[in-house]
Design an enzyme around this catalytic site. Sequence first.
Site, short mmCIF file in Angstrom:
data_model
loop_
_atom_site.label_atom_id
_atom_site.label_comp_id
_atom_site.label_asym_id
_atom_site.label_seq_id
_atom_site.Cartn_x
_atom_site.Cartn_y
_atom_site.Cartn_z
N SER A 184 0.80 -1.24 0.00
CA SER A 184 0.00 0.00 0.00
C SER A 184 0.83 1.28 0.00
O SER A 184 0.26 2.36 -0.20
CB SER A 184 -0.92 0.02 1.21
N LYS B 47 0.49 3.47 -2.88
CA LYS B 47 -0.67 4.35 -3.06
C LYS B 47 -0.28 5.82 -3.06
O LYS B 47 -0.97 6.65 -3.65
CB LYS B 47 -1.72 4.06 -1.97
N TYR C 54 -3.11 -2.40 -10.38
CA TYR C 54 -3.08 -2.28 -8.92
C TYR C 54 -2.31 -3.45 -8.29
O TYR C 54 -1.47 -3.26 -7.41
CB TYR C 54 -4.52 -2.19 -8.38
N TYR D 256 -4.13 4.02 8.05
CA TYR D 256 -5.52 3.54 8.11
C TYR D 256 -6.21 4.01 9.38
O TYR D 256 -6.00 5.14 9.82
CB TYR D 256 -5.56 2.01 7.97
N VAL E 109 1.20 -3.84 3.79
CA VAL E 109 1.14 -5.15 4.44
C VAL E 109 2.39 -6.01 4.21
O VAL E 109 2.53 -7.07 4.79
CB VAL E 109 -0.13 -5.98 4.08
O1 DON Z 1 -4.85 -4.69 -1.78
C1 DON Z 1 -4.20 -5.44 -1.08
O2 DON Z 1 -4.76 -6.30 -0.44
C2 DON Z 1 -2.70 -5.33 -0.94
N1 DON Z 1 -2.04 -5.73 -2.10
C3 DON Z 1 -2.25 -3.99 -0.46
C4 DON Z 1 -2.90 -3.65 0.82
C5 DON Z 1 -2.02 -3.07 1.86
O3 DON Z 1 -0.82 -3.01 1.83
C6 DON Z 1 -2.78 -2.65 3.04
N2 DON Z 1 -1.88 -2.17 4.03
N3 DON Z 1 -1.66 -2.14 5.10
#
Ligand code: DON
Length: 305
Positions: free
Chosen positions: A61, A64, A189, A241, A259
């Site tokens: 993320s 982003k 994405y 978040y 993540v």
């Molecule tokens: O969209 C997703 O599930 C992941 N590839 C990215 C999400 C993410 O990193 C959320 N972060 N804490």
Amino acid sequence: MNRLLNSIIENNRKWTKEGQVASYIPELSKVDSNLLGICISTLGGEEHCAGDSDTKFTIQSISKIVTLMLAILDNGKDYVFSKVGMEPTDTSFNSIVNLEIKDAHKPINPMINAGAIATVSMIAGKDSEEVFERILKFTRKISNNPNIGINDSVYKSEKETGDRNRALAYFMKGTGVLDGNVEEILNVYFKQCSIEVTCRDLARIGAMLANDGIMPWSGERVVPRDVARIVKTIMVTCGMYDASGKFAVQIGVPAKSGVGGGILACVPRRMGVAVLGPALDEKGNSLAGIKVMEELSKQLDLSIF
Ligand code: DON
């Protein structure tokens, strides 16, 4: 500085035993939860790193903020924020609930998954391949690392298991928020989340933001000051978040987590900071990474508030 960073890493290694690596993307569950690294990149061009600072991990993320910059550069901020909100949320990063009940179905901010998918749909390119190439090229430029690429197994794993993201995207297509081919947009994405970086790379992106859009190592401006300001503000209010408020109180700098266990932070007019600690807390943020940031912020008096 090196001594300080080494001692912060050693003091906080115990926290890598707490938390869990992300497992909802199967490939991420294979990541070593004992990793802990930090790198800072100052506006004077110095870099100081400790621990596993040169270990590669997926940006997730944190990408982003890269796509938000590109979408604003391509379309202007008024257009981007006509499609995506700029309010914080108390729901999780992959939540769908606000899309149904809030403000004309607009995703609530560009840092949650729905908002990031809508943001990437606005990036210019003749097809999805060109859009992703532009994201990769921009990431390489602002991290001063021409060797950055994607982790193919994570990308495939994201694509195979990304049903919640598909649900968000098709919902947004149904409500008119998203234009274009949903699978192509999602493919970009999934790829942007699978870009592999190190703490050093992310600290440099943080330094560019801390320097109001100018890369300290070359003096070249990559984003207007106003765009850097918008991105840093959204990082403060939404970057961690539904733990963004606590992070602002305890650490007090703009930051964005992923993540994969990374956190990119920037201390305006001072430095970029990046940490890696793959075991996550219940909000999806690096547990040990937050502890490291907390100690660094106290030691160097980093809070902007
Ligand atoms: O969209 C997703 O599930 C992941 N590839 C990215 C999400 C993410 O990193 C959320 N972060 N804490």
